[in-house]
Design an enzyme around this catalytic site. Sequence first.
Site, PDB file in Angstrom:
ATOM      1  N   ASP A   1       0.832  -1.192   0.000  1.00  0.00           N
ATOM      2  CA  ASP A   1       0.000   0.000   0.000  1.00  0.00           C
ATOM      3  C   ASP A   1       0.879   1.258   0.000  1.00  0.00           C
ATOM      4  OD1 ASP A   1      -2.694   0.955   0.087  1.00  0.00           O
ATOM      5  OD2 ASP A   1      -2.201   1.757   2.065  1.00  0.00           O
TER       6      ASP A   1
ATOM      7  N   ASN B   1     -17.874  -1.937  -8.871  1.00  0.00           N
ATOM      8  CA  ASN B   1     -19.230  -1.772  -8.345  1.00  0.00           C
ATOM      9  C   ASN B   1     -19.353  -2.372  -6.942  1.00  0.00           C
ATOM     10  OD1 ASN B   1     -22.003  -1.363  -8.263  1.00  0.00           O
ATOM     11  ND2 ASN B   1     -22.481  -3.181  -9.466  1.00  0.00           N
TER      12      ASN B   1
ATOM     13  N   MET C   1     -23.002   2.712 -12.526  1.00  0.00           N
ATOM     14  CA  MET C   1     -21.618   3.178 -12.416  1.00  0.00           C
ATOM     15  C   MET C   1     -21.517   4.698 -12.534  1.00  0.00           C
ATOM     16  SD  MET C   1     -20.149   0.437 -11.744  1.00  0.00           S
ATOM     17  CE  MET C   1     -18.432   0.886 -11.762  1.00  0.00           C
TER      18      MET C   1
ATOM     19  N   VAL D   1     -21.526   4.752 -20.194  1.00  0.00           N
ATOM     20  CA  VAL D   1     -22.796   4.353 -20.814  1.00  0.00           C
ATOM     21  C   VAL D   1     -22.780   2.831 -20.996  1.00  0.00           C
ATOM     22  CG1 VAL D   1     -22.986   6.599 -21.964  1.00  0.00           C
ATOM     23  CG2 VAL D   1     -22.091   4.653 -23.243  1.00  0.00           C
ATOM     24  N   VAL D   2     -23.834   2.307 -21.613  1.00  0.00           N
ATOM     25  CA  VAL D   2     -23.962   0.842 -21.729  1.00  0.00           C
ATOM     26  C   VAL D   2     -22.732   0.202 -22.393  1.00  0.00           C
ATOM     27  CG1 VAL D   2     -26.454   0.629 -21.671  1.00  0.00           C
ATOM     28  CG2 VAL D   2     -25.336   1.281 -23.810  1.00  0.00           C
ATOM     29  N   GLU D   3     -22.500  -1.055 -22.051  1.00  0.00           N
ATOM     30  CA  GLU D   3     -21.295  -1.743 -22.528  1.00  0.00           C
ATOM     31  C   GLU D   3     -21.500  -2.276 -23.950  1.00  0.00           C
ATOM     32  OE1 GLU D   3     -18.516  -1.688 -21.074  1.00  0.00           O
ATOM     33  OE2 GLU D   3     -17.380  -3.536 -21.318  1.00  0.00           O
TER      34      GLU D   3
ATOM     35  N   ASP E   1     -27.134  12.047 -19.002  1.00  0.00           N
ATOM     36  CA  ASP E   1     -27.747  10.805 -19.481  1.00  0.00           C
ATOM     37  C   ASP E   1     -28.710  11.183 -20.599  1.00  0.00           C
ATOM     38  OD1 ASP E   1     -27.893   7.839 -17.845  1.00  0.00           O
ATOM     39  OD2 ASP E   1     -29.380   8.176 -19.428  1.00  0.00           O
TER      40      ASP E   1
ATOM     41  N   SER F   1     -15.707  -2.215 -18.841  1.00  0.00           N
ATOM     42  CA  SER F   1     -15.056  -3.285 -18.078  1.00  0.00           C
ATOM     43  C   SER F   1     -14.374  -4.290 -18.982  1.00  0.00           C
ATOM     44  CB  SER F   1     -16.043  -3.989 -17.150  1.00  0.00           C
ATOM     45  OG  SER F   1     -17.358  -3.818 -17.542  1.00  0.00           O
TER      46      SER F   1
ATOM     47  N   ASN G   1     -10.405  -8.307 -14.414  1.00  0.00           N
ATOM     48  CA  ASN G   1     -11.324  -9.263 -15.026  1.00  0.00           C
ATOM     49  C   ASN G   1     -10.577 -10.356 -15.780  1.00  0.00           C
ATOM     50  OD1 ASN G   1     -13.746  -8.337 -14.038  1.00  0.00           O
ATOM     51  ND2 ASN G   1     -13.916  -6.751 -15.615  1.00  0.00           N
TER      52      ASN G   1
ATOM     53  N   GLU H   1      -8.744   0.843 -11.920  1.00  0.00           N
ATOM     54  CA  GLU H   1      -7.719   0.443 -12.894  1.00  0.00           C
ATOM     55  C   GLU H   1      -7.586   1.584 -13.900  1.00  0.00           C
ATOM     56  OE1 GLU H   1      -7.442  -4.056 -14.364  1.00  0.00           O
ATOM     57  OE2 GLU H   1      -9.502  -3.426 -14.112  1.00  0.00           O
TER      58      GLU H   1
HETATM   59  P1  NAD Z   1     -26.343   1.014 -16.674  1.00  0.00           P
HETATM   60  O1  NAD Z   1     -27.152   0.331 -17.687  1.00  0.00           O
HETATM   61  O2  NAD Z   1     -26.760   0.961 -15.247  1.00  0.00           O
HETATM   62  O3  NAD Z   1     -26.200   2.551 -17.050  1.00  0.00           O
HETATM   63  C1  NAD Z   1     -25.929   3.002 -18.326  1.00  0.00           C
HETATM   64  C2  NAD Z   1     -26.549   4.380 -18.449  1.00  0.00           C
HETATM   65  O4  NAD Z   1     -26.060   4.975 -19.642  1.00  0.00           O
HETATM   66  C3  NAD Z   1     -28.062   4.377 -18.548  1.00  0.00           C
HETATM   67  O5  NAD Z   1     -28.600   5.232 -17.571  1.00  0.00           O
HETATM   68  C4  NAD Z   1     -28.342   4.895 -19.948  1.00  0.00           C
HETATM   69  O6  NAD Z   1     -29.528   5.659 -20.004  1.00  0.00           O
HETATM   70  C5  NAD Z   1     -27.113   5.736 -20.179  1.00  0.00           C
HETATM   71  N1  NAD Z   1     -26.838   6.012 -21.590  1.00  0.00           N
HETATM   72  C6  NAD Z   1     -26.969   5.213 -22.655  1.00  0.00           C
HETATM   73  N2  NAD Z   1     -26.585   5.882 -23.773  1.00  0.00           N
HETATM   74  C7  NAD Z   1     -26.168   7.103 -23.386  1.00  0.00           C
HETATM   75  C8  NAD Z   1     -25.661   8.242 -24.066  1.00  0.00           C
HETATM   76  N3  NAD Z   1     -25.510   8.236 -25.363  1.00  0.00           N
HETATM   77  N4  NAD Z   1     -25.323   9.323 -23.319  1.00  0.00           N
HETATM   78  C9  NAD Z   1     -25.495   9.335 -21.996  1.00  0.00           C
HETATM   79  N5  NAD Z   1     -26.004   8.290 -21.319  1.00  0.00           N
HETATM   80  C10 NAD Z   1     -26.328   7.197 -21.988  1.00  0.00           C
HETATM   81  O7  NAD Z   1     -24.867   0.453 -16.842  1.00  0.00           O
HETATM   82  P2  NAD Z   1     -23.688   0.384 -15.769  1.00  0.00           P
HETATM   83  O8  NAD Z   1     -23.758  -0.895 -15.050  1.00  0.00           O
HETATM   84  O9  NAD Z   1     -23.637   1.649 -15.028  1.00  0.00           O
HETATM   85  O10 NAD Z   1     -22.423   0.293 -16.740  1.00  0.00           O
HETATM   86  C11 NAD Z   1     -21.889   1.409 -17.392  1.00  0.00           C
HETATM   87  C12 NAD Z   1     -20.496   1.088 -17.851  1.00  0.00           C
HETATM   88  O11 NAD Z   1     -19.697   0.722 -16.741  1.00  0.00           O
HETATM   89  C13 NAD Z   1     -20.411  -0.090 -18.786  1.00  0.00           C
HETATM   90  O12 NAD Z   1     -19.403   0.159 -19.719  1.00  0.00           O
HETATM   91  C14 NAD Z   1     -20.023  -1.246 -17.901  1.00  0.00           C
HETATM   92  O13 NAD Z   1     -19.327  -2.264 -18.551  1.00  0.00           O
HETATM   93  C15 NAD Z   1     -19.090  -0.536 -16.920  1.00  0.00           C
HETATM   94  N6  NAD Z   1     -18.945  -1.203 -15.639  1.00  0.00           N
HETATM   95  C16 NAD Z   1     -20.005  -1.756 -15.030  1.00  0.00           C
HETATM   96  C17 NAD Z   1     -19.831  -2.374 -13.803  1.00  0.00           C
HETATM   97  C18 NAD Z   1     -21.000  -2.979 -13.087  1.00  0.00           C
HETATM   98  O14 NAD Z   1     -20.787  -3.828 -12.230  1.00  0.00           O
HETATM   99  N7  NAD Z   1     -22.210  -2.554 -13.372  1.00  0.00           N
HETATM  100  C19 NAD Z   1     -18.562  -2.413 -13.211  1.00  0.00           C
HETATM  101  C20 NAD Z   1     -17.500  -1.798 -13.859  1.00  0.00           C
HETATM  102  C21 NAD Z   1     -17.697  -1.192 -15.081  1.00  0.00           C
END
Ligand code: NAD
Length: 712
Positions: free
Chosen positions: A295, A452, A323, A399-401, A342, A428, A499, A461
């Site tokens: 650490d 998360n 996230m 945003v979505v993955e 959003d 991720s 991961n 990371e």
């Molecule tokens: P989520 O579905 O909870 O949230 C995604 C949000 O993005 C939604 O509110 C959606 O309305 C919004 N969105 C979609 N298109 C958009 C745009 N063009 N502009 C602005 N907002 C938009 O998803 P999440 O779990 O928060 O994941 C988000 C990212 O974080 C992904 O890439 C995911 O891989 C990564 N991530 C997720 C986790 C997890 O455990 N959930 C952990 C680490 C990383």
Amino acid sequence: MYAGQSVTLKMADSGIAELILDANGASVNVLNAHLQDELGQALAALGTRADVRGLLIYSAKPAFVLGADITEFTELFGMQAADISRWAGKVHGLFNTIEKLPYPTVAAVNGMALGGGLELSLAADFRVADKAAKLGLPEVTLGICPGWGGTVRLSRLVGAEAALGWMLSGKPVKAAQALTQGGLDAAVEADQLLDTARTLLKEAMAGERDYLANRLRKQAALDNNAATAAAMESLKQTLGKGLDVRYPAAPAILATVTSAMTEDFHKALAMEAKTFGELASGVEAKNLVGLFLNDQYLKRETKRWAKQAHPVAKAAVLGAGIMGGGIGYQAALNGTPMLMKDINQEALDLGMSHAGSILDRSISKGRMTEAGKEKVLSGIHPTLTYEGFTEVDYVVEAVVERLDVKRSVLAEVEHKVPDSAIVATNTSTISIDLLAEHLQRPDKFCGMHFFNPVHAMQLVEVIRGSQTSDETVATTVAFAAAMGKTPIVVNDCPGFLVNRVLFPYFNGFNRLVMDGVDFERIDQVMEQFGWPMGPAYLADVIGLDTMVHADKVLEDGFPERMGHDDRPIIESLLEQDALGQKNGVGFYEYGTDEHGKRYKRRSEKVAAILEQRVTRSTEITDAEIVERMMIPMCLETARCLEEHIVASATEADMGLILGLGFPRFRGGALRYIDNLGANLFAAQADAHAECGPLYCLTDDMRAMAESGKTFY
Ligand code: NAD
């Protein structure tokens, strides 16, 4: 009287000698071998003087003494238990010398007295602290007990129960609490500290205070009778209940203190030294000390990066989901105003209410005020437009993955922010280089991967793509640190570090299940091993949709090792709409029974799938389950190091501990190999070779096994 490099002893007025701790060239005092040596010499010089009638001990640094020098523990803890006990006994000797002086002694505690520092102050007859001072015995967090008299003197001074409160939590207490409990004789404003200590000493020298009574109080044993035995037994029962026996220090402290309370002072010190030796020579203490040093290393690395960082005065997050909402909250909490964009008003409302409920929990725990909550919330600016983006220094995309969505969002935002701004992605799994392909400023792009739930998970990371500039990495590291997180810089590859090493572990799990090993048993065995949750439960918590998605990315990235001969069980579950905890059905079913009690029980869906798909049965021991789960993860971690995905064993292990909840007392995957010995680890891997390429040693690992080399 004595002038060393860290300890000075001088004659002040009216027969008062002053022992001043001021480690040469250091910002803090630690009781390292050098300081111990000088303390011994100063005490010897003191012993020759007939004109001294009182001793005042104080520090010339902003804090009294922060404890032992933990960097010295690595070598020390490699010794035999009896030798380590003797080492502790030597310091007992020094402190006993102070306690036996034929005149009163006072310690003036400024700032902080931790571990050995507090134990030094306990050797004095009186302790005065400044009101802002914190006092503590944090040894338990390193897998050891206080070893320089703390378990004995503090327990006798404030009572076993209060002392155990300090020792079992390891958390420092404020001066006011220490005063109420009897650990201090006075707590005063910092500018009054030395004057008050001198006055107190003079009063004791004049016979107005009974210093011998104070001294005796720290040494007196409790009467050995039935009432004491019952009280100690009750303490053992109540305090022992919540202790995790996989961390042996706390149970050992409890046992030592409760059994030493009726013993003669010197016998009690010997018992403490024995327990200290036993704990310090154990593998858990070595691992926990290793983590402490790891650490420190990460903190130094962060500081080094921060020198090249640009300030982030205002930032934005794209996406207000699980996230994005968490990232917005975390930045605002730590003082960086955040725009949270959003495309969906409902998501924005949810993001804000989620932040509000985290803050409410902090308020209910007394860690936050209503005004503080309002201030944090006013730092998050929900928006459906790009208004204000021309002012931001940093954007995190969450945003979505989906590659297509992320690509278009990233290209769009690049035009909305100043040219100097950095854009990062919280993906991720998707390759940073792939996402950078269509960007105008790929040098100002990198991964900033939070875990998360964002507010609770310590790791970030920082993923460097092949075009990412040093300044971008540096600013991202500094921004993550400013958000209260621990950043680790890794290079781009499928799954990055965390991961990438997690999915081989899940592959090990899948194979065990397909071989007919019950998944609940695997969960139990791995929880017993130290994981906060077993693999089936963890998959349910992550979400089986997310699991399957990430698994495919890793399968595509490393088909030779992470490809599947057959569909993984998680895929069969997902096909049946089992998403894990998010819809209440995965490997387990989650719900509330008729009495309002929450349950988690084996799901019917998984039972049906296993019935249909699992045709083998395997006789296997718990130890073999651990091997088959851990070997793929450990080997993949070693591969990440060999391929320079991560720069050091330290960072790799800390990534797993902070990002995955790898059992702390085991020190991380590479430390786990070191502890087993690379040759034994190799033999275990070879024994499971039929499980596939994830169990195959790399050439470097094979060479390590032959040469006996270690990661640390
Ligand atoms: P989520 O579905 O909870 O949230 C995604 C949000 O993005 C939604 O509110 C959606 O309305 C919004 N969105 C979609 N298109 C958009 C745009 N063009 N502009 C602005 N907002 C938009 O998803 P999440 O779990 O928060 O994941 C988000 C990212 O974080 C992904 O890439 C995911 O891989 C990564 N991530 C997720 C986790 C997890 O455990 N959930 C952990 C680490 C990383």
